[in-house]
Each structure stands twice: as C-alpha cells, then as structure tokens.
Design an enzyme around this catalytic site. Structure first.
Site, PDB file in Angstrom:
ATOM      1  N   ARG A  94       4.703  -0.854   1.927  1.00 18.03           N
ATOM      2  CA  ARG A  94       3.749  -1.654   2.682  1.00 18.03           C
ATOM      3  C   ARG A  94       4.179  -1.883   4.139  1.00 18.03           C
ATOM      4  NH1 ARG A  94      -0.590  -5.143   1.929  1.00 18.03           N
ATOM      5  NH2 ARG A  94      -0.561  -6.932   3.306  1.00 18.03           N
ATOM      6  N   CYS A 121       4.890  -2.782  -3.389  1.00 16.51           N
ATOM      7  CA  CYS A 121       4.987  -3.379  -4.724  1.00 16.51           C
ATOM      8  C   CYS A 121       3.633  -3.913  -5.160  1.00 16.51           C
ATOM      9  CB  CYS A 121       5.985  -4.539  -4.718  1.00 16.51           C
ATOM     10  SG  CYS A 121       7.709  -4.036  -4.708  1.00 16.51           S
ATOM     11  N   PRO A 126      -4.087  -8.017   0.992  1.00 17.38           N
ATOM     12  CA  PRO A 126      -5.032  -7.513   2.001  1.00 17.38           C
ATOM     13  C   PRO A 126      -4.400  -7.401   3.391  1.00 17.38           C
ATOM     14  CG  PRO A 126      -5.477  -9.817   1.495  1.00 17.38           C
ATOM     15  CD  PRO A 126      -4.356  -9.400   0.596  1.00 17.38           C
ATOM     16  N   VAL A 127      -5.159  -6.834   4.344  1.00 17.49           N
ATOM     17  CA  VAL A 127      -4.642  -6.680   5.719  1.00 17.49           C
ATOM     18  C   VAL A 127      -5.567  -7.364   6.736  1.00 17.49           C
ATOM     19  CG1 VAL A 127      -3.315  -4.574   5.286  1.00 17.49           C
ATOM     20  CG2 VAL A 127      -5.712  -4.386   5.965  1.00 17.49           C
ATOM     21  N   ASP A 128      -6.431  -8.247   6.261  1.00 13.07           N
ATOM     22  CA  ASP A 128      -7.400  -8.891   7.158  1.00 13.07           C
ATOM     23  C   ASP A 128      -6.742  -9.634   8.322  1.00 13.07           C
ATOM     24  OD1 ASP A 128      -6.509 -10.452   4.925  1.00 13.07           O
ATOM     25  OD2 ASP A 128      -7.854 -12.055   5.550  1.00 13.07           O
ATOM     26  N   ASP A 164      10.548 -14.062  -2.903  1.00 15.20           N
ATOM     27  CA  ASP A 164      11.403 -12.925  -3.238  1.00 15.20           C
ATOM     28  C   ASP A 164      12.591 -13.308  -4.123  1.00 15.20           C
ATOM     29  OD1 ASP A 164       9.755 -11.227  -1.888  1.00 15.20           O
ATOM     30  OD2 ASP A 164      11.072 -10.932  -0.159  1.00 15.20           O
ATOM     31  N   ARG A 171      15.043   0.613  -3.735  1.00 15.47           N
ATOM     32  CA  ARG A 171      14.301   0.333  -2.508  1.00 15.47           C
ATOM     33  C   ARG A 171      14.943  -0.816  -1.738  1.00 15.47           C
ATOM     34  NH1 ARG A 171       8.815  -1.506  -3.410  1.00 15.47           N
ATOM     35  NH2 ARG A 171       9.109  -1.739  -1.199  1.00 15.47           N
TER      36      ARG A 171
HETATM   37  C1  UD1 Z   1       6.879  -9.876   3.408  1.00 16.32           C
HETATM   38  C2  UD1 Z   1       8.141  -9.367   2.780  1.00 16.32           C
HETATM   39  C3  UD1 Z   1       8.113  -9.586   1.279  1.00 16.32           C
HETATM   40  C4  UD1 Z   1       7.856 -11.064   0.977  1.00 16.32           C
HETATM   41  C5  UD1 Z   1       6.639 -11.585   1.720  1.00 16.32           C
HETATM   42  C6  UD1 Z   1       6.440 -13.081   1.600  1.00 16.32           C
HETATM   43  C7  UD1 Z   1       8.921  -7.533   4.145  1.00 16.32           C
HETATM   44  C8  UD1 Z   1       9.141  -6.070   4.289  1.00 16.32           C
HETATM   45  N1  UD1 Z   1       8.282  -7.931   3.055  1.00 16.32           N
HETATM   46  O1  UD1 Z   1       5.802  -9.146   2.857  1.00 16.32           O
HETATM   47  O2  UD1 Z   1       9.377  -9.194   0.747  1.00 16.32           O
HETATM   48  O3  UD1 Z   1       7.654 -11.238  -0.412  1.00 16.32           O
HETATM   49  O4  UD1 Z   1       6.754 -11.275   3.128  1.00 16.32           O
HETATM   50  O5  UD1 Z   1       7.577 -13.748   2.019  1.00 16.32           O
HETATM   51  O6  UD1 Z   1       9.314  -8.314   4.984  1.00 16.32           O
HETATM   52  N2  UD1 Z   1      -2.076 -11.888   3.278  1.00 16.32           N
HETATM   53  C9  UD1 Z   1      -3.445 -11.914   3.480  1.00 16.32           C
HETATM   54  N3  UD1 Z   1      -3.961 -11.135   4.481  1.00 16.32           N
HETATM   55  C10 UD1 Z   1      -3.180 -10.368   5.284  1.00 16.32           C
HETATM   56  C11 UD1 Z   1      -1.768 -10.371   5.083  1.00 16.32           C
HETATM   57  C12 UD1 Z   1      -1.250 -11.151   4.067  1.00 16.32           C
HETATM   58  O7  UD1 Z   1      -4.179 -12.596   2.775  1.00 16.32           O
HETATM   59  O8  UD1 Z   1      -3.705  -9.687   6.165  1.00 16.32           O
HETATM   60  C13 UD1 Z   1      -1.508 -12.716   2.196  1.00 16.32           C
HETATM   61  C14 UD1 Z   1      -0.770 -11.911   1.128  1.00 16.32           C
HETATM   62  O9  UD1 Z   1      -1.653 -11.356   0.192  1.00 16.32           O
HETATM   63  C15 UD1 Z   1       0.129 -12.965   0.524  1.00 16.32           C
HETATM   64  C16 UD1 Z   1       0.474 -13.844   1.732  1.00 16.32           C
HETATM   65  O10 UD1 Z   1      -0.512 -13.554   2.735  1.00 16.32           O
HETATM   66  O11 UD1 Z   1      -0.589 -13.734  -0.409  1.00 16.32           O
HETATM   67  C17 UD1 Z   1       1.841 -13.608   2.314  1.00 16.32           C
HETATM   68  O12 UD1 Z   1       2.038 -12.228   2.508  1.00 16.32           O
HETATM   69  P1  UD1 Z   1       2.894 -11.654   3.720  1.00 16.32           P
HETATM   70  O13 UD1 Z   1       3.757 -12.751   4.265  1.00 16.32           O
HETATM   71  O14 UD1 Z   1       1.992 -10.940   4.643  1.00 16.32           O
HETATM   72  O15 UD1 Z   1       3.819 -10.594   2.970  1.00 16.32           O
HETATM   73  P2  UD1 Z   1       4.359  -9.219   3.536  1.00 16.32           P
HETATM   74  O16 UD1 Z   1       4.524  -9.321   5.005  1.00 16.32           O
HETATM   75  O17 UD1 Z   1       3.581  -8.102   2.965  1.00 16.32           O
END
Ligand code: UD1
Length: 429
Positions: free
Chosen positions: A102, A126, A132-134, A316, A408
C-alpha cells in the site's frame, strides 16, 4: 513456501538490536523523488517491502547505490543507501508493483509535485479493511490537481504545478499526511495540514524534508504548516528505530518471561504501549541504551486497550497484545478503532487454545492457563507476529505458514529471538 517452526516454553534472555522503522524507511525512500540531489539514508532495514519499493523507485528512474560494510562496522545496523532521482523517467507506478504494498501508492505525492503529473495504480497491501484513498485524493485536489480514476489507476495532473491549500483531514491518516506533506514542500505558497498524523514516522520524514530544504513548522503537532520552495536538495538522514518492532519484542518477553534489553528501542515513541505493559505486570526500564523488559515469576494482569492514532495505543501492536492477553489471569477487552477488519488473528490464536469472543470492533479475551502448539496461518504482517508470540509460550511445537507476511516487516526475526534462547527456526522447502 517458507514456514517457521517454534517449540514453546523457553524464557528469553539477552539483547535484541532494534532495526530501522519500516514505516519511516518507506516514506523516506519515497521522499527521494522530490529532489534531483542525492538523499542518503542510513539504517534502512533489510525487508521485503524495502526491496519492493526499491524496484518501484527504479522504475521511476531513481539511481540507487548501497554502501558495503566497512571493517569494524556493526552488521546489525541497517543498510546505507544513496537515492538519486536526477530525472524522473517514468511518472507511472504500475499495478504489478503497487498492488503488493500500500505505501508504494504514496509516490503519487512527490511525482505529481515534481513532474506535475502522475499515474499510480490504486493500492494493495495487508487485507485489514477497505483502506480507501479518498483523503489522499481530496488533499491533492485542494492543492489544484485534476484527478481521474482510469482503469484502476489514479491519473493526476497539475499543469502549472501544485499550489498551497488549507487541508483539514476529517480523520487522521498516516499515509495521507505523508503525501500531502511531501506534495506541499514543492507547491506554490503555503499549505496548512490540520488533523495531521503525529506518528513518530511522520515526524522523521518531516525532519528529513527540512534537511532537504523544506520549510515546515509544527512538526510533532497535529497542524503542519509548509511554505513551498522551488527545489529541494540532497541530504543525509538516519531512519529512526522501529517502535512497532520494539513493542513486539517487549510483548514476546512479557509472554515468555525473562529479561531482555531492546537495544536502540525508544521509550519516548512508545509510551502508551509501555504503560499498558507495566499495568499488565511487566517491568520496563528505559535508558540511553534502549528499553529493558523483564517479567520474572509473576503472572500477567488483564488490561483493557483501545487502539488510537499516535500517541494512543498503536493498531500495529493490537494483535501482539491480544496474543499476550490470552495468558492473562482474567478477562481483557481490546477495541480496534482504526481498521475494521483487523481481527483475522483471532481464529488462528484460537487454534493455539486461546479463548476470545468477537463483537464488532471489540474482542474479549478470557485468559487461559495454557496454550498448546498447532499449525497456524499468517494472514497479515502484524497478525503473523502475534502467532509467533503465542507460539513462544505454547506447549509443544507450532508451525506458522505464509511466512512471507512476516518478511515484509520483521528483519531476521528468528535469529533475533533464537539468540535470546527461543527455540525457533525457518523451514525452507
Ligand atoms: C499506516 C501504517 C500502518 C498503520 C496505519 C495506522 C505505513 C507504511 N503503514 O498505514 O502500519 O497500521 O498507518 O497507524 O506507515 N483512511 C481513509 N481514507 C483514506 C486514507 C485512510 O478512510 O484516504 C482510513 C483507513 O481506512 C483507516 C484510517 O484511515 O481506517 C487510518 O489509516 P492510515 O493512517 O491512512 O493507514 P496507512 O497510512 O495505510
């Protein structure tokens, strides 16, 4: 496919060297796309995700040179790699690479900021929720990008370059903060990011960007202010110690009993988790050398935990803590508030004899006197290491399948644990 075999019951004694943080190394490597200069990163962990990101960066035209070890240098410290993106030769990050991790999606920010266009496959990673990526896309749109989704790719264009914006995240996202922060360093004017993630890895990236010439204030707070600059330059930066690896081994020692120094581990980045371990009856002593974790004779107390963005208890470490609580003298409650599907370890822990009931985002863990060895399956990175922790305390032999999840994110896990007395080895077919 490799498996890990564990015979449980041994206490852990000795010292474990904590590696550089995966979650800092990945965005730091991605930050090299922001400058034609050379970004030298020290203490990069040797992990499958790092190798994959190297391939993705190579595809964008980033030259990479890894230093050999010099006599007298500690082989336990990570790699030193020089990244030079003199020219970004390809602004596309293809599906076959991005779908496997990701964080590789995060190249979108720097490539768009520097080249004014980027085409990046929607991410994988994972399977712990819909992820999502919004938030990423709305931040970049506010900075003036025109964004379309085309055949599974995010196609972003900003012909005149990105411009500063006031971004208010409705939810804390580590990845969206990284991307907005990196993009803002090269945007015209000032960007304010409110409700930014404050994770130590975000601060590490911000500190590195400052060394590269970025103008950022508010580092470590939830409001980041960035004054865009024309160009960033090269710099040298050391990846900070992995707080998740530190917490994981702390929980392993808490589970088996024993006394281990987690060399290089930083208590200041892990306060909530260490407090919770203390409440569970584990002795934690922080020093300049690292963190000493000990549990001798006394049992584990049940503790209630809720995952939260930093400085709260990290999602985590949720799976690892659940493994620990399976042996507590009573019932603990663990609530997962970050990811909606992060309980896949529960049914595997049950195979080892754990007694856990699930209700929505909440797991109730009834401590048992004994876990017993079994064959179990890793489902994601952190879940897989929770099974290792449980296996270390289970009677008899356990075998963990799908070990690639572990590779990983955990550097030389079996070696680190067996050096402290664990009976653990890898079986390669
Ligand atoms: C990063 C970490 C991951 C950790 C997570 C939360 C890395 C490489 N990965 O993942 O190990 O578990 O932070 O501490 O650093 N969300 C949305 N829209 C978005 C982006 C996120 O709704 O556009 C939501 C996600 O679904 C989730 C929450 O925001 O529920 C937090 O996710 P996020 O902090 O973005 O996780 P990652 O950056 O993917």
């Amino acid at each position: 496919m490799d498996r890990i075999r564990i015979t449980g019951g041994n206490k852990l004694h000795g010292e474990i060297h904590i590696s550089g943080a995966k979650n800092a190394a990945l965005p730091l490597m991605i930050a090299s796309l922001l400058t034609p200069g050379t970004l030298t990163l020290n203490n990069i962990p040797r992990l499958a995700d790092v190798q994959l990101l190297k391939r993705i960066l190579q595809n964008h035209g980033v030259d990479q040179r890894t230093d050999g070890k010099r006599p007298g240098e500690d082989i336990k410290s990570g790699e030193t790699v020089h990244f030079t993106a003199a020219h970004i030769t390809d602004t596309t990050a293809p599906y076959h690479l991005v779908s496997r991790m990701r964080a590789s999606f995060w190249v979108l920010g720097p490539v768009l900021a520097r080249c004014h266009e980027a085409r990046v496959s929607l991410p994988g990673g994972c399977a712990i929720g819909t992820r999502p990526v919004d938030l990423y896309l709305s931040a970049l749109k506010q900075m003036g990008a025109d964004i379309e989704i085309d055949q599974g790719y995010v196609v972003a264009k900003a012909p005149g370059g990105l411009k500063g914006a006031d971004i208010q995240f409705p939810k804390v996202s580590v990845g969206a903060t990284h991307v907005a922060l990196m993009a803002a360093t090269l945007a015209r004017g000032e960007t304010m990011i409110e409700n930014a993630a404050r994770e130590p890895e975000v601060c590490d990236v911000a500190d590195c960007l400052v060394k590269m010439g970025a103008k950022i204030s508010g580092i470590g707070t939830s409001t980041l202010t960035i004054e865009g600059v024309e160009e960033l330059h090269g710099a040298t930066h050391e990846v900070l110690a992995d707080r998740i690896e530190t917490g994981t081994y702390a929980m392993a020692v808490a589970m088996t009993g024993g006394d281990v120094l987690l060399r290089g581990g930083r208590a200041d980045n892990l306060e909530t988790a260490l407090d919770i371990l203390t409440n569970a009856g584990v002795k934690i002593t922080a020093s300049d050398e690292g963190i000493r974790v000990a549990r001798n004779g006394n049992g584990l107390q049940p503790v209630h935990v809720e995952t939260q963005p930093y400085p709260g208890f990290p999602t985590d470490l949720q799976a690892q803590f659940m493994a620990l609580m399976t042996r507590a003298g009573g019932t603990s409650v663990i609530r997962e508030t970050i990811f909606e599907n992060r309980f896949m370890h529960v049914q595997e822990l049950a195979r080892l004899g754990a007694n856990i009931t699930l209700d929505g985002d909440t797991a109730t863990v009834h401590g048992v006197n004994e876990l017993h060895g079994a064959e179990v399956m890793a489902t994601d990175l952190r879940a897989s290491v929770s099974l290792v922790i449980a296996g270390l305390a289970a009677s008899g032999e356990s075998t963990l399948h799908r070990v690639y999840h572990l590779d990983r994110g955990f550097e030389t896990l079996e070696e680190k644990l067996s050096a402290c007395g664990a009976d653990i080895s890898r079986i390669s077919d």
